[in-house]
Design an enzyme around this catalytic site. Structure first.
Site, PDB file in Angstrom:
ATOM      1  N   ASN A   1       2.200   6.864   3.044  1.00  0.00           N
ATOM      2  CA  ASN A   1       2.885   6.092   3.983  1.00  0.00           C
ATOM      3  C   ASN A   1       4.159   6.099   3.665  1.00  0.00           C
ATOM      4  OD1 ASN A   1       0.640   4.625   5.253  1.00  0.00           O
ATOM      5  ND2 ASN A   1       0.373   3.302   3.243  1.00  0.00           N
TER       6      ASN A   1
ATOM      7  N   ASP B   1       3.701   1.878   7.941  1.00  0.00           N
ATOM      8  CA  ASP B   1       2.244   1.012   7.576  1.00  0.00           C
ATOM      9  C   ASP B   1       2.477  -0.142   6.666  1.00  0.00           C
ATOM     10  OD1 ASP B   1      -0.222  -0.089   8.193  1.00  0.00           O
ATOM     11  OD2 ASP B   1      -1.211   1.803   7.112  1.00  0.00           O
TER      12      ASP B   1
ATOM     13  N   ASP C   1       0.719  -1.307  -0.157  1.00  0.00           N
ATOM     14  CA  ASP C   1      -0.001  -0.141  -0.046  1.00  0.00           C
ATOM     15  C   ASP C   1       1.070   1.142  -0.021  1.00  0.00           C
ATOM     16  OD1 ASP C   1      -2.503   1.226  -0.026  1.00  0.00           O
ATOM     17  OD2 ASP C   1      -2.469   1.591   2.268  1.00  0.00           O
TER      18      ASP C   1
END
Length: 314
Positions: free
Chosen positions: A207, A219, A202
């Site tokens: 992030n 994350d 992701d």
């Protein structure tokens, strides 16, 4: 805890008690950080400084999958790749308190990256090349795979089961998803087999945090097996940005040039996944508050149009 309110029992007192159960002593300072899938808090410590406590959504990942994510993060950190990895307490990174599973991380601040900067894009590309060199060492055994089942079929079923898709649009939504799924399948077949490795999963700009010392990744909650280009395209708004990322990436790892042709398919798959993710989580009170547009028929009309456009582009 109930499915309708998975974090109803996660009061500030429970959060602080969980931190102290790990052996750390809180000074009572507590700040809720932005997170929808899980619940994340910054907690002040008596001896100074802060930690970040992350409480996992009940039922989303198995214990083995969470531990595997933690092990990957720590493996990356040990390879001197700037990733925020969980702390270890008596040999464990996954902790439990009052029915919740959680992990404790060091706090690492930073600002958003400047993705208009070629230098920063090349820097991120180099770090992703190093990350993927580690990710390619061995596979995940307990985490998800980025494929059509996970990114199209499952999310579409969740959307239709949620009743968020208006009845008069359900048929059009099914048709659009089917059309897009066929287009994605054709693109994947045309590209041919590509190697799947352990990914961040992701890797969007939110992030990545930038400091004066450079960037670091946070994350890894969506870490999974998939093609390397998945972690690159989410940082690139256009072909020139992807070129810059690949320029840095290539200094540490070769990437199959065929993977570039996967980007439109991966982007289309994420469009389906996004709508399904919101629908599947609609029972969580945080989601209607954060994504009120998903409760409006006009949003689903536009979503269906976007899926058809993506299928046509493919």
């Amino acid at each position: 805890m109930t499915r309708a309110a998975p974090y109803a029992a996660l009061s500030p007192d429970v959060v602080l008690a969980a931190v102290e159960a790990s052996g750390l002593w809180s000074d009572g300072r507590l700040l809720t950080l932005n997170s929808y899938e899980n619940r994340v808090f910054q907690v002040g410590l008596e001896d100074g400084g802060f930690i970040v406590a992350k409480f996992y959504r009940p039922g989303r990942w198995t214990d083995d999958a969470i531990v595997e994510e933690h092990a990957f993060a720590r493996e990356l950190a040990e390879a001197e790749i700037p990733v925020v990895a969980p702390r270890v307490f008596e040999g464990h990174t996954l902790l439990r308190h009052e029915g919740f599973r959680y992990a404790i991380y060091p706090r690492r601040g930073g600002r958003a990256p400047s993705l208009e900067s070629t230098d920063q894009l090349e820097w991120l590309g180099r770090l992703l090349g190093r990350m993927h060199a580690v990710g390619a060492r061995e596979p995940f055994h307990h985490r998800a795979v980025l494929d059509r089942a996970a990114m199209i079929d499952g999310p579409a079923r969740a959307a239709l089961a949620s009743h968020l898709v208006p009845v008069h649009l359900a048929g059009a939504y099914r048709d659009a998803v089917t059309r897009l799924d066929d287009a994605v399948a054709n693109r994947l077949e045309a590209v041919g087999p590509v190697r799947r490795i352990r990914l961040h999963g992701d890797c969007h700009p939110g992030n990545v945090l930038w400091t004066d010392a450079g960037p670091h990744f946070v994350d890894l909650d969506d870490a999974r097996m998939g093609p390397a280009v998945q972690d690159l395209w989410m940082l690139a708004a256009d072909e020139a940005m992807l070129d810059a990322l690949l320029e840095g990436y290539g200094q540490f790892r070769d990437i199959d040039p065929a993977e570039r042709a996967l980007v439109p398919a991966l982007r289309a798959m994420r469009q389906v996944q996004y709508g399904g993710w919101i629908a599947e989580r609609w029972h969580d009170p945080a989601f209607p508050a954060a994504f009120p547009f998903a409760g409006e028929p006009r949003w689903w009309e536009q979503h269906i149009a976007d899926l058809n456009d993506a299928a046509e582009a493919l």
